[in-house]
Write a protein that holds these residues in place. Structure first.
Motif, PDB file in Angstrom:
ATOM      1  N   TRP A   4      96.288  13.864 103.037  1.00 20.15           N
ATOM      2  CA  TRP A   4      97.130  13.882 101.926  1.00 20.15           C
ATOM      3  C   TRP A   4      97.505  12.105 101.653  1.00 20.15           C
ATOM      4  O   TRP A   4      97.805  11.253 101.215  1.00 20.15           O
ATOM      5  N   GLU A   5      97.395  11.497 102.910  1.00 15.40           N
ATOM      6  CA  GLU A   5      96.428  10.174 103.033  1.00 15.40           C
ATOM      7  C   GLU A   5      98.647   9.125 103.090  1.00 15.40           C
ATOM      8  O   GLU A   5      98.142   8.693 101.995  1.00 15.40           O
ATOM      9  N   LEU A  34     102.425  12.127  95.702  1.00 14.66           N
ATOM     10  CA  LEU A  34     101.275  13.481  96.084  1.00 14.66           C
ATOM     11  C   LEU A  34     100.436  14.247  94.704  1.00 14.66           C
ATOM     12  O   LEU A  34      99.932  14.923  94.412  1.00 14.66           O
ATOM     13  N   VAL A  35     101.493  13.872  93.674  1.00 13.30           N
ATOM     14  CA  VAL A  35     100.653  14.317  92.311  1.00 13.30           C
ATOM     15  C   VAL A  35      99.736  13.753  91.432  1.00 13.30           C
ATOM     16  O   VAL A  35      98.441  13.694  91.226  1.00 13.30           O
ATOM     17  N   GLU A  36      99.817  12.411  92.171  1.00  9.26           N
ATOM     18  CA  GLU A  36      98.653  11.412  91.987  1.00  9.26           C
ATOM     19  C   GLU A  36      97.094  11.528  92.599  1.00  9.26           C
ATOM     20  O   GLU A  36      95.907  12.526  91.633  1.00  9.26           O
ATOM     21  N   GLU A  84      88.048  22.036  88.268  1.00 11.27           N
ATOM     22  CA  GLU A  84      88.882  22.963  88.700  1.00 11.27           C
ATOM     23  C   GLU A  84      90.210  23.078  89.369  1.00 11.27           C
ATOM     24  O   GLU A  84      90.395  21.636  89.988  1.00 11.27           O
ATOM     25  N   LYS A  85      90.670  23.914  89.463  1.00 14.30           N
ATOM     26  CA  LYS A  85      91.874  24.195  89.998  1.00 14.30           C
ATOM     27  C   LYS A  85      92.382  24.025  91.383  1.00 14.30           C
ATOM     28  O   LYS A  85      90.790  24.257  92.144  1.00 14.30           O
ATOM     29  N   VAL A  86      93.580  23.660  92.081  1.00 17.40           N
ATOM     30  CA  VAL A  86      93.314  23.286  93.593  1.00 17.40           C
ATOM     31  C   VAL A  86      94.420  23.904  94.225  1.00 17.40           C
ATOM     32  O   VAL A  86      95.012  24.058  94.133  1.00 17.40           O
ATOM     33  N   SER A  87      93.301  24.164  95.154  1.00 16.51           N
ATOM     34  CA  SER A  87      94.708  25.154  96.714  1.00 16.51           C
ATOM     35  C   SER A  87      95.046  23.824  97.066  1.00 16.51           C
ATOM     36  O   SER A  87      94.490  22.855  97.490  1.00 16.51           O
ATOM     37  N   LEU A  88      97.001  24.540  97.550  1.00 16.71           N
ATOM     38  CA  LEU A  88      97.155  24.187  98.514  1.00 16.71           C
ATOM     39  C   LEU A  88      97.626  24.676  99.832  1.00 16.71           C
ATOM     40  O   LEU A  88      97.758  24.986  99.547  1.00 16.71           O
ATOM     41  N   VAL A  89      97.767  23.839 100.881  1.00 18.51           N
ATOM     42  CA  VAL A  89      97.984  24.206 102.212  1.00 18.51           C
ATOM     43  C   VAL A  89      99.192  23.369 102.481  1.00 18.51           C
ATOM     44  O   VAL A  89      98.687  21.750 102.790  1.00 18.51           O
ATOM     45  N   GLY A  90      99.833  23.955 103.466  1.00 21.51           N
ATOM     46  CA  GLY A  90     101.043  22.532 103.585  1.00 21.51           C
ATOM     47  C   GLY A  90     101.807  23.316 104.801  1.00 21.51           C
ATOM     48  O   GLY A  90     102.115  25.081 104.966  1.00 21.51           O
ATOM     49  N   TRP A  91     102.155  23.155 106.077  1.00 23.70           N
ATOM     50  CA  TRP A  91     102.594  23.402 107.662  1.00 23.70           C
ATOM     51  C   TRP A  91     103.629  22.580 106.884  1.00 23.70           C
ATOM     52  O   TRP A  91     103.717  21.702 107.815  1.00 23.70           O
ATOM     53  N   SER A  92     104.272  24.145 107.497  1.00 22.54           N
ATOM     54  CA  SER A  92     106.014  23.640 108.162  1.00 22.54           C
ATOM     55  C   SER A  92     106.344  22.734 106.935  1.00 22.54           C
ATOM     56  O   SER A  92     106.811  23.052 105.766  1.00 22.54           O
ATOM     57  N   ASP A 114      97.601  13.252 108.765  1.00 21.98           N
ATOM     58  CA  ASP A 114      96.777  14.229 108.786  1.00 21.98           C
ATOM     59  C   ASP A 114      96.199  14.707 109.893  1.00 21.98           C
ATOM     60  O   ASP A 114      95.429  15.453 110.034  1.00 21.98           O
ATOM     61  N   SER A 115      95.910  13.990 110.971  1.00 25.75           N
ATOM     62  CA  SER A 115      95.669  14.446 112.023  1.00 25.75           C
ATOM     63  C   SER A 115      96.502  15.872 112.517  1.00 25.75           C
ATOM     64  O   SER A 115      95.540  16.708 113.768  1.00 25.75           O
ATOM     65  N   SER A 116      97.943  16.134 112.003  1.00 22.61           N
ATOM     66  CA  SER A 116      98.077  17.709 112.665  1.00 22.61           C
ATOM     67  C   SER A 116      97.221  18.292 111.928  1.00 22.61           C
ATOM     68  O   SER A 116      97.453  19.305 112.516  1.00 22.61           O
TER      69      SER A 116
END
Length: 390
Positions: free
Chosen positions: A191-192, A206-208, A219-227, A171-173
């Motif tokens: 993401w913890e 992650l689904v949980e 409401e719906k959640v936006s997902l942001v993923g790096w690499s 999460d620091s990244s």
């Protein structure tokens, strides 16, 4: 565009020929192909091409081989998947139930197989790009001061965003990305799950996490993923489009990972003791699917770890799929001003249905590569024009 004209001229002939072989008239075949390319980036050109050609001079096999040859000459491209899906759809719709001999299906299947072969030939990042990854140290160290100079605007409306770190990151990244999104009004979530080892066992947790955030906000959640985080984000977006608002990936290999040429894969296999294919075949197959939600893929052509073509999604599939290029290293994307601004703008545009506006947005444009490609006069006009705060 000239390359696209050559490819799409040949492909539209092939698509119409498939429909005609399956007992469609020329007029009806043209209407069907026209319908398949509604809202396509090259729709106007395709319509013009369809009107001007006779479509009776070449056989389906010859047209197919010509199209494959053109794709081979242009090289690997994720957008070829649009052509494959359009062709398969046309074949499925036009195939008569009482057809004694199926001529078109084997040819359509051959086209898909050849496109898959072509897209397996993406080379690894050049050694020079790998050397340039050392600049990530400068990118991270300077961001502590540069961050406060990046323009900010409150347009997030407290929308929820779940961020996923890169391979071997935690999460620091995503610290700067989360901090910036908070500053413009989004509610961000870590993401913890500790260090990201790209293991499919993370998915249930992650689904949980997604369910918790979804229920909390209603409401719906936006997902942001790096690499590597973008890999998980894409699979979740594929599985749960009813709970995902949109997908934003940052330097993430979103397709073709099974055959990707990168030092990251070798490191991953060394740590696990098994090849990627043996370990995650089903996982990687899901990654090939395109989510039904808006998608924004951020990439850099100077990426030294992941071949940049693997980081692009098929923009020709839908209008809400976009690829945005930035300058920088792969490891420094979490501390790249262009990345921070691009992520925020994509989230705002897809949650509010409009692009960010106003004088601050014009200032932000200075962080984008395209800014430096424009004429100085146009840049000056944009900056001194009357602001629009609507």
């Amino acid at each position: 565009m000239e390359n696209n004209k050559t490819l799409y001229t040949t492909f539209t002939k092939m698509a119409i020929k498939v429909a005609m072989i399956n007992e469609y008239s020329l007029t009806k075949a043209k209407e069907l192909v026209t319908k398949k390319f509604e809202d396509h980036p090259f729709e106007k050109f395709i319509l013009k091409s369809i009107k001007n050609d006779e479509f009776n001079k070449e056989t389906l096999i010859k047209l197919t081989n010509n199209c494959i040859n053109i794709c081979e000459e242009f090289g690997p491209d994720r957008d070829y998947i649009t052509l494959v899906l359009v062709l398969e759809s046309i074949n499925l719709e036009t195939l008569p139930k009482n057809l004694k001999k199926d001529i078109s299906s084997p040819i359509v299947a051959h086209f898909r197989e050849e496109i898959i072969k072509i897209n397996k030939t993406i080379p690894a990042p050049p050694p020079f790009n790998m050397f340039l990854e050392t600049r990530s140290l400068v990118e991270w160290s300077t961001m502590f001061g540069l961050y406060y100079l990046i323009p900010k605007k409150k347009q997030g409306n407290n929308k929820p965003v779940l961020l996923m770190p890169p391979y071997l990151g935690n999460d620091s990244s995503t610290k700067f990305v989360r901090k910036y999104l908070k500053s413009v009004g989004f509610k961000t979530y870590k993401w913890e799950l500790g260090v990201n080892m790209i293991n499919s066992k993370y998915l249930p947790k992650l689904v949980e996490r997604l369910d918790e955030i979804y229920e909390k906000h209603g409401e719906k959640v936006s997902l942001v993923g790096w690499s590597g985080g973008g890999i998980f984000a894409k699979i979740i977006a594929n599985r749960y489009p009813d709970k995902v608002e949109q997908l934003v990936t940052i330097g993430s290999p979103v397709w073709g990972v099974n055959n990707m040429q990168t030092p990251l894969v070798r490191v991953l296999e060394f740590l696990r003791g098994k090849t990627l294919r043996e370990r995650n075949d089903k996982f990687l197959k899901e990654l090939e699917e395109i989510p039904k939600v808006p998608v924004t893929c951020i990439y850099t052509k100077t990426d030294g770890l992941v071949p940049w073509k693997h980081c692009l999604e098929a923009e020709t599939m839908r209008k809400n799929i976009k690829n945005v290029e930035v300058y920088g290293s792969h490891m420094g994307m979490g501390a790249n001003a262009s990345v921070l601004v691009t992520v925020a703008n994509a989230l705002i545009e897809n949650t509010q249905g409009r692009k960010p506006k106003g004088f601050i947005t014009k200032l932000e444009n200075m962080f984008f590569p395209k800014f430096w490609e424009r004429k100085k006069g146009d840049i000056l006009k944009d900056l001194i024009s009357i602001p629009n705060y609507n």
